[in-house]
Write a protein that holds these residues in place. Structure first.
Motif, PDB file in Angstrom:
ATOM      1  N   TYR A  76       0.822  -1.211   0.000  1.00 41.85           N
ATOM      2  CA  TYR A  76       0.000   0.000   0.000  1.00 41.85           C
ATOM      3  C   TYR A  76       0.861   1.268   0.000  1.00 41.85           C
ATOM      4  O   TYR A  76       0.693   2.147  -0.851  1.00 41.85           O
ATOM      5  CB  TYR A  76      -0.954   0.024   1.200  1.00 41.85           C
ATOM      6  CG  TYR A  76      -2.202  -0.804   1.019  1.00 41.85           C
ATOM      7  CD1 TYR A  76      -3.426  -0.203   0.769  1.00 41.85           C
ATOM      8  CD2 TYR A  76      -2.168  -2.188   1.110  1.00 41.85           C
ATOM      9  CE1 TYR A  76      -4.584  -0.945   0.614  1.00 41.85           C
ATOM     10  CE2 TYR A  76      -3.324  -2.949   0.955  1.00 41.85           C
ATOM     11  CZ  TYR A  76      -4.523  -2.323   0.708  1.00 41.85           C
ATOM     12  OH  TYR A  76      -5.669  -3.065   0.545  1.00 41.85           O
ATOM     13  N   ALA A  77       1.771   1.397   0.953  1.00 46.54           N
ATOM     14  CA  ALA A  77       2.607   2.609   1.024  1.00 46.54           C
ATOM     15  C   ALA A  77       3.489   2.722  -0.213  1.00 46.54           C
ATOM     16  O   ALA A  77       3.666   3.809  -0.760  1.00 46.54           O
ATOM     17  CB  ALA A  77       3.447   2.609   2.302  1.00 46.54           C
ATOM     18  N   THR A  78       4.016   1.610  -0.670  1.00 47.38           N
ATOM     19  CA  THR A  78       4.841   1.622  -1.882  1.00 47.38           C
ATOM     20  C   THR A  78       4.033   2.161  -3.061  1.00 47.38           C
ATOM     21  O   THR A  78       4.529   2.960  -3.852  1.00 47.38           O
ATOM     22  CB  THR A  78       5.366   0.206  -2.187  1.00 47.38           C
ATOM     23  OG1 THR A  78       6.214  -0.203  -1.100  1.00 47.38           O
ATOM     24  CG2 THR A  78       6.152   0.172  -3.485  1.00 47.38           C
ATOM     25  N   ALA A  79       2.773   1.747  -3.171  1.00 52.55           N
ATOM     26  CA  ALA A  79       1.915   2.228  -4.258  1.00 52.55           C
ATOM     27  C   ALA A  79       1.711   3.737  -4.175  1.00 52.55           C
ATOM     28  O   ALA A  79       1.704   4.429  -5.206  1.00 52.55           O
ATOM     29  CB  ALA A  79       0.568   1.512  -4.229  1.00 52.55           C
ATOM     30  N   LEU A  80       1.563   4.274  -2.948  1.00 52.24           N
ATOM     31  CA  LEU A  80       1.424   5.729  -2.796  1.00 52.24           C
ATOM     32  C   LEU A  80       2.654   6.450  -3.330  1.00 52.24           C
ATOM     33  O   LEU A  80       2.549   7.436  -4.055  1.00 52.24           O
ATOM     34  CB  LEU A  80       1.231   6.100  -1.325  1.00 52.24           C
ATOM     35  CG  LEU A  80      -0.030   5.634  -0.623  1.00 52.24           C
ATOM     36  CD1 LEU A  80      -0.007   6.074   0.834  1.00 52.24           C
ATOM     37  CD2 LEU A  80      -1.268   6.161  -1.310  1.00 52.24           C
ATOM     38  N   TYR A  81       3.820   5.969  -2.954  1.00 54.17           N
ATOM     39  CA  TYR A  81       5.068   6.594  -3.401  1.00 54.17           C
ATOM     40  C   TYR A  81       5.247   6.443  -4.910  1.00 54.17           C
ATOM     41  O   TYR A  81       5.688   7.372  -5.589  1.00 54.17           O
ATOM     42  CB  TYR A  81       6.263   6.005  -2.653  1.00 54.17           C
ATOM     43  CG  TYR A  81       6.431   6.587  -1.274  1.00 54.17           C
ATOM     44  CD1 TYR A  81       7.443   7.499  -1.016  1.00 54.17           C
ATOM     45  CD2 TYR A  81       5.575   6.250  -0.240  1.00 54.17           C
ATOM     46  CE1 TYR A  81       7.601   8.048   0.250  1.00 54.17           C
ATOM     47  CE2 TYR A  81       5.721   6.793   1.025  1.00 54.17           C
ATOM     48  CZ  TYR A  81       6.735   7.691   1.264  1.00 54.17           C
ATOM     49  OH  TYR A  81       6.880   8.241   2.509  1.00 54.17           O
ATOM     50  N   ASN A  82       4.902   5.259  -5.448  1.00 57.90           N
ATOM     51  CA  ASN A  82       5.052   5.035  -6.886  1.00 57.90           C
ATOM     52  C   ASN A  82       4.208   6.004  -7.711  1.00 57.90           C
ATOM     53  O   ASN A  82       4.700   6.600  -8.671  1.00 57.90           O
ATOM     54  CB  ASN A  82       4.680   3.599  -7.254  1.00 57.90           C
ATOM     55  CG  ASN A  82       5.717   2.592  -6.812  1.00 57.90           C
ATOM     56  OD1 ASN A  82       6.825   2.940  -6.391  1.00 57.90           O
ATOM     57  ND2 ASN A  82       5.369   1.321  -6.900  1.00 57.90           N
ATOM     58  N   ILE A  83       2.933   6.164  -7.364  1.00 53.56           N
ATOM     59  CA  ILE A  83       2.070   7.044  -8.155  1.00 53.56           C
ATOM     60  C   ILE A  83       2.470   8.500  -7.976  1.00 53.56           C
ATOM     61  O   ILE A  83       2.496   9.270  -8.931  1.00 53.56           O
ATOM     62  CB  ILE A  83       0.558   6.816  -7.854  1.00 53.56           C
ATOM     63  CG1 ILE A  83      -0.331   7.651  -8.790  1.00 53.56           C
ATOM     64  CG2 ILE A  83       0.213   7.130  -6.420  1.00 53.56           C
ATOM     65  CD1 ILE A  83      -0.239   7.309 -10.250  1.00 53.56           C
TER      66      ILE A  83
END
Length: 135
Positions: A76-83
């Motif tokens: 989840y947090a990784t997805a926030l940073y990626n986008i």
């Protein structure tokens, strides 16, 4: 305050639910959130402070990222940073995300160490902007 709003989707790796993401980029700040429409609280969210241009990047510093304990270690947090890093690469923002300059909590240290060890960061320590994978 001027702010641009964006949306994306996140696929939970265990349940395969498609969950909406909301991203806001504006003067001085940015935020991203993954929140299921049937739930009152975010599953994961992050806020970022824009410190201006350091000569190479328009610096956005992580000011707080949290993930509901039931959804931790699922990307989840990784997805926030990626986008967010993907959107900040746009010429309008010409930005990059960096870890907080303040002392990180233990989970934050682990998160950024893992990001470095798995190639999610650039040599300067910023989050790579080419990792967002659209559904």
């Amino acid at each position: 305050q001027d702010e641009d709003m964006y949306s994306a989707s996140f696929k939970d790796p265990l349940t395969e639910e498609i969950i909406p993401m909301k991203i806001g980029l504006g003067t001085g700040r940015a935020y991203a959130e993954i929140k299921h429409p049937d739930e009152s609280l975010s599953r994961s969210k992050g806020s970022f402070q824009n410190w201006g241009d350091d000569g190479e990047n328009n610096v956005y510093e992580s000011r707080g990222t949290s993930t509901d304990p039931r959804h931790q270690r699922k990307g989840y947090a990784t997805a926030l940073y990626n986008i967010l890093a993907h959107l900040l690469k746009d010429k309008k923002y010409d930005g990059a995300i960096y870890p907080s300059s303040e002392e990180l909590h233990e989970d934050g240290v682990k998160f950024w160490n893992n990001a470095y060890e798995t190639g999610k960061t650039n040599l300067d320590g910023s989050w790579r902007g080419d990792l967002y994978d659209s559904l």
